[in-house]
Design an enzyme around this catalytic site. Structure first.
Site, PDB file in Angstrom:
ATOM      1  N   GLY A 164      64.489 -74.397  85.921  1.00  0.00           N
ATOM      2  CA  GLY A 164      63.773 -74.115  87.105  1.00  0.00           C
ATOM      3  C   GLY A 164      64.585 -73.682  88.253  1.00  0.00           C
ATOM      4  O   GLY A 164      64.131 -73.666  89.331  1.00  0.00           O
ATOM      5  N   HIS A 208      63.566 -59.873  82.986  1.00  0.00           N
ATOM      6  CA  HIS A 208      63.219 -61.370  82.537  1.00  0.00           C
ATOM      7  C   HIS A 208      62.398 -61.138  81.578  1.00  0.00           C
ATOM      8  O   HIS A 208      61.088 -61.162  81.909  1.00  0.00           O
ATOM      9  CB  HIS A 208      62.891 -62.437  83.542  1.00  0.00           C
ATOM     10  CG  HIS A 208      63.102 -63.699  82.895  1.00  0.00           C
ATOM     11  ND1 HIS A 208      63.825 -65.087  83.520  1.00  0.00           N
ATOM     12  CD2 HIS A 208      62.401 -64.337  81.982  1.00  0.00           C
ATOM     13  CE1 HIS A 208      63.640 -65.898  82.946  1.00  0.00           C
ATOM     14  NE2 HIS A 208      62.575 -65.965  81.701  1.00  0.00           N
ATOM     15  N   HIS A 235      63.834 -68.482  91.543  1.00  0.00           N
ATOM     16  CA  HIS A 235      63.956 -68.566  89.803  1.00  0.00           C
ATOM     17  C   HIS A 235      62.949 -68.876  89.283  1.00  0.00           C
ATOM     18  O   HIS A 235      62.906 -69.781  88.284  1.00  0.00           O
ATOM     19  CB  HIS A 235      65.202 -69.399  89.557  1.00  0.00           C
ATOM     20  CG  HIS A 235      66.499 -68.818  90.165  1.00  0.00           C
ATOM     21  ND1 HIS A 235      67.063 -67.587  89.798  1.00  0.00           N
ATOM     22  CD2 HIS A 235      67.274 -69.175  91.068  1.00  0.00           C
ATOM     23  CE1 HIS A 235      68.233 -67.390  90.126  1.00  0.00           C
ATOM     24  NE2 HIS A 235      68.476 -68.411  91.240  1.00  0.00           N
ATOM     25  N   GLU A 275      64.269 -67.132  76.059  1.00  0.00           N
ATOM     26  CA  GLU A 275      64.214 -66.338  77.214  1.00  0.00           C
ATOM     27  C   GLU A 275      65.627 -65.170  77.244  1.00  0.00           C
ATOM     28  O   GLU A 275      66.524 -65.874  76.959  1.00  0.00           O
ATOM     29  CB  GLU A 275      64.190 -67.120  78.627  1.00  0.00           C
ATOM     30  CG  GLU A 275      62.752 -67.731  78.582  1.00  0.00           C
ATOM     31  CD  GLU A 275      62.698 -68.380  79.773  1.00  0.00           C
ATOM     32  OE1 GLU A 275      63.800 -68.332  80.812  1.00  0.00           O
ATOM     33  OE2 GLU A 275      61.547 -68.860  80.146  1.00  0.00           O
ATOM     34  N   GLU A 288      68.136 -68.674  77.904  1.00  0.00           N
ATOM     35  CA  GLU A 288      67.807 -70.185  77.406  1.00  0.00           C
ATOM     36  C   GLU A 288      66.446 -70.186  76.546  1.00  0.00           C
ATOM     37  O   GLU A 288      65.714 -69.211  76.460  1.00  0.00           O
ATOM     38  CB  GLU A 288      67.408 -70.843  78.823  1.00  0.00           C
ATOM     39  CG  GLU A 288      66.501 -70.598  79.513  1.00  0.00           C
ATOM     40  CD  GLU A 288      66.126 -71.492  80.782  1.00  0.00           C
ATOM     41  OE1 GLU A 288      66.999 -72.259  81.002  1.00  0.00           O
ATOM     42  OE2 GLU A 288      65.166 -71.313  81.538  1.00  0.00           O
ATOM     43  N   ARG A 292      59.052 -75.835  74.438  1.00  0.00           N
ATOM     44  CA  ARG A 292      57.788 -76.374  74.757  1.00  0.00           C
ATOM     45  C   ARG A 292      56.881 -75.286  74.947  1.00  0.00           C
ATOM     46  O   ARG A 292      57.261 -74.049  74.669  1.00  0.00           O
ATOM     47  CB  ARG A 292      57.809 -77.353  76.175  1.00  0.00           C
ATOM     48  CG  ARG A 292      58.548 -76.388  77.092  1.00  0.00           C
ATOM     49  CD  ARG A 292      58.385 -77.143  78.418  1.00  0.00           C
ATOM     50  NE  ARG A 292      59.406 -76.289  79.516  1.00  0.00           N
ATOM     51  CZ  ARG A 292      59.071 -75.358  80.103  1.00  0.00           C
ATOM     52  NH1 ARG A 292      57.859 -74.415  79.733  1.00  0.00           N
ATOM     53  NH2 ARG A 292      60.053 -74.725  81.220  1.00  0.00           N
TER      54      ARG A 292
END
Length: 446
Positions: A164, A208, A235, A275, A288, A292
């Site tokens: 996060g 991203h 972010h 990611e 990363e 989930r």
């Protein structure tokens, strides 16, 4: 299939899971804090159990209270949603030890990706590219300065655990690095219980891009294309879309195969997201793995026609995937805007009571929300009100539908980021697909 599932979450995602469970004939148990006693997810579930006071540490992060609620109601499985305990290996392990199925990967897989340092090593062994950086956690600011000099500025200082954007900062010089190290380490320690830090080379003006995967317990794994998630503030993602306007078929395949290789390396099961950062030359680097369901999963659902929550449930129940890579469709384009209760100029949470909420409707429009008129946005939880999703035959139509839906969105009583979302979607840069991670910072400067 499970007869009853407890949902260890709240708000929008709890309602989203209830919707699929109801369609599948699965009874649901909601949990709630005192602040959420009258919340929509509590009213919509078949049963609801109070688990504590409003602060998350005393309710939604209270593992024992949640497991006790599952046992008392006879729930066979727990769906963690996203955030909160969804990537907590201890929670997954404790549920299994009590004979309750955790709807997600194993505790071992969660732990393998929970440490960004350990994840980098796993990814490298799987043959996927990583951003140049420190080989492990750095002990102190002196070691960080030495490593940064070798890597070359600018560098990204990052917490080894957590996510996060917490504990993460771009630094341009040794002076900045030394100032940032102690504060970021302390913040990571406070949020995640571990203050380890590591360094990565800062990729200039990246995108991203993430790959959604589904992996069953029978060795079958697929990737459900990609999502572009570059428009972020601090972010945190603000606007997402599928497919990415930047990714071509060759890159899509390379990234998808890399994502599945990483999953195979840790024996991953259930839904997950890999990611990546993608540079201007279409080189990609592992960032990363989120073990989930993602907040932005609806855009993937809109273009593939698959219900990701349903497949989470089916995989957890031991069912095999009923399709292979070549069977997955890619129909049109979808965009998601996250609507937050926040000051649109300062981008800070703006709690209060929603006096009036009217959600837009129309062809290709979907709303995933956790609130209604009269709901209170408290300071205890994430201030996201909901997600607005628009689907079209192509990107141009999806943008048009999103713009019309944002214009029709009525939210009164609190401040929100709707003005920002409207401006983003109407901007020339967004329409051109020029959505790098510096979008909001550089907007209007190019």
């Amino acid at each position: 299939m499970f007869a009853k599932v407890l949902i260890a979450n709240r708000g929008e995602i709890a309602r989203r899971i209830i919707r699929t469970c109801r369609r599948m004939g699965i009874a649901t148990v909601a949990v709630y804090s005192d602040a959420d006693e009258k919340a929509l997810h509590v009213r919509e579930a078949d049963e609801a159990v109070r688990i504590g006071e409003p602060p998350v540490a005393k309710s939604y992060l209270n593992i024992e209270a949640i497991l006790r609620a599952a046992e008392e109601t006879g729930a066979e499985a727990i769906h963690p949603g996203y955030g909160l305990l969804s990537e907590n290996a201890e929670f997954a392990r404790a549920a299994v030890a009590r004979g309750i199925k955790f709807i997600g990967p194993s505790a071992e897989a969660i732990a393998a990706m929970g440490s960004k340092v350990a994840a980098r090593e796993t990814v490298k062994r799987a043959g996927a590219p990583v951003v140049p950086g420190s080989e492990g956690a750095v002990a102190d600011a002196d070691e960080a300065a030495r490593m940064a000099a070798e890597i070359g500025y600018p560098v990204m200082l990052k917490a080894s655990y957590g996510g996060g954007g917490i504990g993460m900062q771009v630094v341009q010089s040794e002076e900045e690095l030394r100032k940032a190290f102690a504060s970021n380490s302390a913040r990571a320690k406070a949020y995640f219980g571990n203050g380890e830090m590591f360094l990565e080379k800062r990729v200039q003006r990246p995108r991203h891009v993430e790959i959604q995967v589904l992996c069953d317990a029978h060795g079958q794994a697929v990737y459900l294309w990609e999502r572009e998630c570059s428009i972020q503030r601090r972010h945190q993602k603000v606007v997402e879309e599928a497919p990415s306007p930047f990714v071509d078929e060759a890159l899509r395949q390379r990234m998808g195969e890399a994502a599945l290789a990483i999953c195979r390396a840790i024996g991953y099961e259930n839904a997950g997201t890999l990611e990546f950062l993608v540079d201007e030359d279409k080189n990609f680097y592992f960032l990363e793995m989120n073990t989930r369901l993602q907040v932005e999963h609806p855009v993937t659902e809109m273009v593939t026609g698959l219900d990701l929550v349903e497949w989470q449930l089916r995989i957890a129940a031991g069912e095999p995937l009923g399709f292979r890579q070549g069977d997955i469709r890619r129909d049109g384009h979808a965009i998601e805007c996250r609507v937050y209760a926040e000051d649109p100029e300062k981008m800070l949470p703006s709690p209060g009571t929603i006096s009036r909420l009217v959600l837009p409707e129309g062809e290709g429009i979907r709303n995933d929300v956790g609130v209604e008129s009269g709901s209170e946005i408290t300071p205890y939880y994430d201030p996201m009100i909901g997600k607005l999703i628009a689907h079209g035959r192509d990107r141009a139509e999806a943008i048009q539908r999103m713009q019309q839906a944002l214009d029709a969105y009525v939210l009164e009583g609190i401040r929100s980021n709707l003005p920002l979302l409207r401006a983003i979607v109407a901007s020339d840069r967004f329409r051109a697909g020029d959505t790098t991670t510096d979008f909001l910072e550089s907007w209007g400067k190019r």
